[in-house]
Design a protein around this motif. Structure first.
Motif, PDB file in Angstrom:
ATOM      1  N   LYS A 113       0.951  -1.155   0.173  1.00  0.00           N
ATOM      2  CA  LYS A 113       0.156  -0.064   0.159  1.00  0.00           C
ATOM      3  C   LYS A 113       0.873   1.355  -0.061  1.00  0.00           C
ATOM      4  O   LYS A 113       0.482   2.135  -0.765  1.00  0.00           O
ATOM      5  CB  LYS A 113      -0.740   0.104   1.213  1.00  0.00           C
ATOM      6  N   ILE A 114       1.838   1.272   0.679  1.00  0.00           N
ATOM      7  CA  ILE A 114       2.939   2.297   1.000  1.00  0.00           C
ATOM      8  C   ILE A 114       3.313   2.434  -0.335  1.00  0.00           C
ATOM      9  O   ILE A 114       3.603   3.922  -0.837  1.00  0.00           O
ATOM     10  CB  ILE A 114       3.799   2.151   1.800  1.00  0.00           C
ATOM     11  N   ALA A 115       3.991   1.630  -1.035  1.00  0.00           N
ATOM     12  CA  ALA A 115       4.319   1.812  -2.456  1.00  0.00           C
ATOM     13  C   ALA A 115       3.553   2.074  -3.609  1.00  0.00           C
ATOM     14  O   ALA A 115       3.922   3.026  -4.170  1.00  0.00           O
ATOM     15  CB  ALA A 115       4.979   0.431  -3.046  1.00  0.00           C
ATOM     16  N   GLU A 116       2.327   1.775  -3.350  1.00  0.00           N
ATOM     17  CA  GLU A 116       1.292   2.353  -4.350  1.00  0.00           C
ATOM     18  C   GLU A 116       1.057   3.746  -4.110  1.00  0.00           C
ATOM     19  O   GLU A 116       0.937   4.440  -5.009  1.00  0.00           O
ATOM     20  CB  GLU A 116      -0.059   1.550  -4.106  1.00  0.00           C
ATOM     21  N   ARG A 117       0.985   4.237  -3.001  1.00  0.00           N
ATOM     22  CA  ARG A 117       0.743   5.492  -2.614  1.00  0.00           C
ATOM     23  C   ARG A 117       1.957   6.442  -3.163  1.00  0.00           C
ATOM     24  O   ARG A 117       1.974   7.501  -3.697  1.00  0.00           O
ATOM     25  CB  ARG A 117       0.415   5.709  -1.067  1.00  0.00           C
TER      26      ARG A 117
END
Length: 444
Positions: A113-117
């Protein structure tokens, strides 16, 4: 020379001849045997002391060994307890690792999720960069065609702004959660690993202590074996000495019996000679009485017999009586005094209390220089002892007459001053002096 003198000379010659021809082949046998017996008894005493010492050492070692064994048991319990704690710690570590494995999935999801954001934020940054700067939300609002369009545009701008804010909040929250989760499991695992390492160190220390105690136990058991072996050797030697002592006692008894028999035969011979002399004197007096008819000159047998006197004991020396038979205390504690003491100046003559055979002449422990005589008096064996002398005038196996000097008064052995210690024994001399009697009623 009258007939009485001739008879007395014949009797004296017979006694001297008997003295000259007494057996002397074993003259020093009893003295040697008694010296050997003293040596063996001393050896027995030393062996007894050695056995007691070994027994004491074995007992002390056994006490120490029991303490070591108890310590080893205590260490075993501590090792078992520590190993249990190690097992528990390892189980906790294993469980933490399982939790980490489970948490890894959550972490991976958070990281995704952090990577997507991050990617979304990067795209917005690139869009802003391509547009020549920041997006001007005021221009968007001012470009509205109508109020309704303005409201729509305002709502859209708010949504975009809020979306950006939400992305940033979620990104920050997820990063914080990720950091906390990682820190928590890493701290927990580190603490458990440290606890396990501490327990392993403790177990290693306990194992080392146990190894040391086990070596002490091994050494002590070896020492116990050595002491037991030495004690057994001492006991075997002691038993051997006892057998030797028993054999010596038998030989001493046989030698005392031999000397007593010699004394008995000497007494019989003396009594026979005295009886012959009395008979001859009675015949001479009877003949003289018949010839002269002078009854006043008659001497009865009873009066002649009273002059013999050699079947009784006489005082062996002169001086003052300082101690009698029985209990006394001379400063070293109460003791049983088995004779009488006569004090006088050094060298005062000491004589035989009765006729007999010298059965011992020499040094004997607390007696110092001592002479022991064996007598036969009226068929009963007696022994007399003359102790603490400064000189000895007779030798073992020698025949002595009553009143004959056997030595001089002295202060040898266990003595508090110059004196004679005199003993009478009913029966032959024995080392225990169990047959000693009070000399006072026996001497005249």
């Amino acid at each position: 020379m009258n007939s009485l003198s001739k008879i007395m000379m014949i009797a004296l010659s017979a006694v001297l001849a008997l003295t000259m021809f007494l057996p002397t082949a074993n003259a020093d046998k009893l003295s040697d045997l008694e010296k050997k017996q003293q040596e063996v008894q001393q050896k027995q005493s030393e062996l007894n002391s050695g056995i007691q010492q070994k027994t004491s050492e074995i007992s002390q070692n056994q006490t120490t060994l029991e303490k070591i064994i108890a310590k080893i048991r205590e260490l075993d319990n501590q090792i078992i307890e520590t190993q249990t704690k190690i097992d528990v710690a390892q189980a906790e570590i294993d469980q933490t690792k399982v939790e980490i494995d489970e948490l890894r999935k959550s972490i991976e999801e958070l990281e995704r999720k952090i990577a997507e954001r991050e990617e979304l934020l990067k795209e917005r940054a690139r869009a802003i960069q391509l547009s020549g700067g920041s997006v001007d939300y005021i221009d968007v609002l001012l470009g509205a065609n109508s109020f309704v369009d303005f409201i729509d545009r305002f709502s859209a701008v708010n949504i975009l702004i809020e979306a950006d804010r939400e992305i940033m909040r979620e990104q920050a929250a997820d990063k914080k959660l990720l950091a906390e989760q990682k820190a928590e499991v890493e701290t927990k695992l580190a603490e458990q690993e440290a606890k396990k390492a501490e327990l392993v160190d403790l177990k290693n220390s306990l194992d080392a202590q146990k190894k040391k105690q086990a070596q002490l136990e091994k050494d002590l058991k070896a020492e116990q074996g050595r002491l037991a072996k030495e004690k057994s050797a001492l006991e075997a030697e002691h038993n051997k000495a006892m057998n030797i002592s028993s054999d010596l006692a038998k030989k001493i008894g046989a030698e005392q019996a031999r000397l007593a028999e010699i004394a008995r035969k000497a007494e019989q011979e003396r009594l026979a000679k005295e009886a012959a002399a009395r008979k001859a004197e009675a015949q001479r007096q009877a003949a003289a009485s018949a010839a002269s008819a002078a009854p006043a000159a008659t001497v009865t047998q009873a009066s002649v017999s009273s002059n013999a006197g050699s079947s009784t004991f006489i005082l062996p020396s002169t001086g003052r009586f300082t101690s009698g038979f029985g209990g006394r205390d001379i400063g070293a504690g109460a003791e049983s005094h088995l004779g009488m003491d006569i004090a006088n100046s050094p060298g005062t003559p000491i004589v035989a209390a009765a006729s007999g055979i010298v059965s011992y002449a020499g040094s004997m422990g607390g007696y110092g220089n001592v002479v022991i005589l064996t007598h036969s008096i009226n068929g009963q064996t007696h022994a007399t002892a003359y102790a603490h002398m400064n000189s000895i005038n007779v030798s073992v196996g020698q025949s002595v007459g009553q009143g004959q000097q056997v030595g001089g008064m002295g202060n040898t052995g266990r003595s508090t001053g110059t004196h004679l210690h005199f003993e009478i024994h009913v029966g032959p001399w024995n080392g225990a002096r169990s047959n000693a009697v009070n000399p006072a009623p026996y001497v005249r």
